[in-house]
Design a protein around this motif. Structure first.
Motif, PDB file in Angstrom:
ATOM      1  N   ASP A  19       0.937  -1.288   0.116  1.00 42.98           N
ATOM      2  CA  ASP A  19       0.301   0.156  -0.254  1.00 42.98           C
ATOM      3  C   ASP A  19       1.119   1.200   0.123  1.00 42.98           C
ATOM      4  O   ASP A  19       0.239   2.288   0.042  1.00 42.98           O
ATOM      5  CB  ASP A  19      -1.098   0.324   0.972  1.00 42.98           C
ATOM      6  CG  ASP A  19      -1.808  -1.141   1.420  1.00 42.98           C
ATOM      7  OD1 ASP A  19      -2.427  -1.406   0.186  1.00 42.98           O
ATOM      8  OD2 ASP A  19      -2.441  -1.456   2.154  1.00 42.98           O
ATOM      9  N   GLY A  20       2.181   1.557   0.293  1.00 36.92           N
ATOM     10  CA  GLY A  20       3.489   2.420  -0.279  1.00 36.92           C
ATOM     11  C   GLY A  20       3.682   2.157   1.545  1.00 36.92           C
ATOM     12  O   GLY A  20       3.972   4.100   1.424  1.00 36.92           O
ATOM     13  N   GLY A  21       3.059   1.644   2.156  1.00 39.82           N
ATOM     14  CA  GLY A  21       3.716   2.352   3.323  1.00 39.82           C
ATOM     15  C   GLY A  21       4.527   1.813   4.289  1.00 39.82           C
ATOM     16  O   GLY A  21       6.201   1.324   3.041  1.00 39.82           O
ATOM     17  N   MET A  22       5.183   1.902   5.222  1.00 39.84           N
ATOM     18  CA  MET A  22       6.542   1.957   6.311  1.00 39.84           C
ATOM     19  C   MET A  22       6.145   0.472   6.909  1.00 39.84           C
ATOM     20  O   MET A  22       4.804   1.410   7.663  1.00 39.84           O
ATOM     21  CB  MET A  22       7.244   2.700   6.692  1.00 39.84           C
ATOM     22  CG  MET A  22       8.265   2.444   6.922  1.00 39.84           C
ATOM     23  SD  MET A  22       8.694   1.278   8.139  1.00 39.84           S
ATOM     24  CE  MET A  22       8.047   2.753  10.220  1.00 39.84           C
ATOM     25  N   ALA A  23       6.423  -0.481   7.000  1.00 41.43           N
ATOM     26  CA  ALA A  23       6.840  -1.483   8.440  1.00 41.43           C
ATOM     27  C   ALA A  23       7.765  -1.898   8.201  1.00 41.43           C
ATOM     28  O   ALA A  23       8.752  -2.097   7.438  1.00 41.43           O
ATOM     29  CB  ALA A  23       5.506  -2.090   8.741  1.00 41.43           C
TER      30      ALA A  23
END
Length: 113
Positions: A19-23
């Protein structure tokens, strides 16, 4: 049968990145069944902490689901860090997953209690 903790965490990381996020996995716990805590970083600089929901929150039809509850909501980073440190002293097999999102319910199921 419940999904192993390591697989569950890996799946969340992949979904967030997709989703284009950071984890990031901040701490690896027991691969089979370690408790999973999710540190949620918000855009305003605050953090929330999602922790495993108590057994009483589980639906008897779906006992193997992973449900979470908020332990901290939009607090300073130090409060979340202190809570995680206490949990680690109690159970050193915990996982700590960090995600950056304002909508954690996209990735985690929360108890309705």
């Amino acid at each position: 049968m419940r999904l192993k903790a390591g697989i569950f965490v890996s799946a969340i990381v992949r979904r967030v990145f997709a989703d284009g996020g950071m984890a990031a996995i901040e701490r690896r716990g027991a691969e089979e069944a370690g408790a999973i805590f999710v540190r949620i970083r918000h855009r305003d600089g605050s953090e929330s902490l999602a922790a495993p929901a108590p057994q009483t929150a589980f639906d008897s039809d779906h006992p193997d689901d992973r449900l979470f509850e908020f332990r901290k909501t939009r607090v300073p980073e130090t409060e979340v860090s202190e809570t995680i440190a206490r949990e680690y002293r109690y159970d050193p097999d915990i996982w700590v997953l960090e995600i950056e999102t304002d909508t954690p319910e996209t990735y985690l199921d929360f108890s309705q209690d």
